[in-house]
Design a protein around this motif. Structure first.
Motif: not given
Length: 186
Positions: A1-5, A74-82
């Motif tokens: 799983m990928e995290a994005l900022a 971005a795919p739906r599986s990413v985590i979007l960082q606050d």
């Protein structure tokens, strides 16, 4: 799983510390007689701050635009960082550089009073202007720009895009006001 900022938040994260450290360094430097005298330091510093702000705001715009053109959804599986987490991570990673820049600006005030601090503040203003420009780029494309959280620079990797409503920051990296608070202000 990928995290994005958010790209704009990463750019904007340095604006406030640089601005306030620059203002503080310029204030301290204003009390130092220096080699050139206070008038030359203040006027020269003001001119240098404007030039620095413009240079920082305009630097690498072509690379940001190119990365935005090449961005994938971005795919739906990413985590979007606050927003707050991204800003805190950037400031933590760069705290020694910020401290060193402040100390250099204060020490250089003994040569040119106030000017080095004003240049530091100009760099902060330039980063804020660049983040605002990225926000206009995001609005024009109707997509927010994201980058992997392990990237050490906003230009260090490939961008991903989401819709404008994703995340907790507006285009440009500003804090999003919750709908309940916005209605009470009206």
């Amino acid at each position: 799983m990928e995290a994005l900022a958010r790209v704009a938040v990463m750019v904007r994260a340095g604006a406030a510390p640089l601005w306030w450290l620059g203002v503080l360094a310029a204030g301290i430097g204003g009390f130092v007689p220096g080699l050139t005298g206070p008038a030359i330091g203040v006027y020269g510093g003001a001119a240098a701050a404007i030039i620095t702000a413009a240079a920082v705001a305009l630097a690498r715009r072509g690379r940001y635009t190119q990365r935005a053109d090449e961005a994938l959804r971005a795919p739906r599986s990413v985590i979007l960082q606050d927003r707050a987490v991204t800003a805190r991570a950037w400031r933590t990673a760069h705290r020694w550089w910020l401290a060193a820049a402040f100390l250099v600006a204060v020490a250089a005030a003994f040569a040119i009073p106030a000017a080095p601090g004003m240049v530091l503040a100009g760099a902060g203003a330039g980063l804020w202007a660049k983040a605002a420009w990225i926000g206009r780029l995001e609005r024009a494309r109707d997509a927010l720009l994201w980058i992997r959280t392990d990237a050490n620079s906003p230009l260090a990797g490939a961008y991903r895009t989401t819709g404008l409503a994703a995340g907790d920051a507006l285009p440009g990296g500003a804090k999003r006001v919750p709908a309940a608070k916005a209605k009470t202000k009206a």
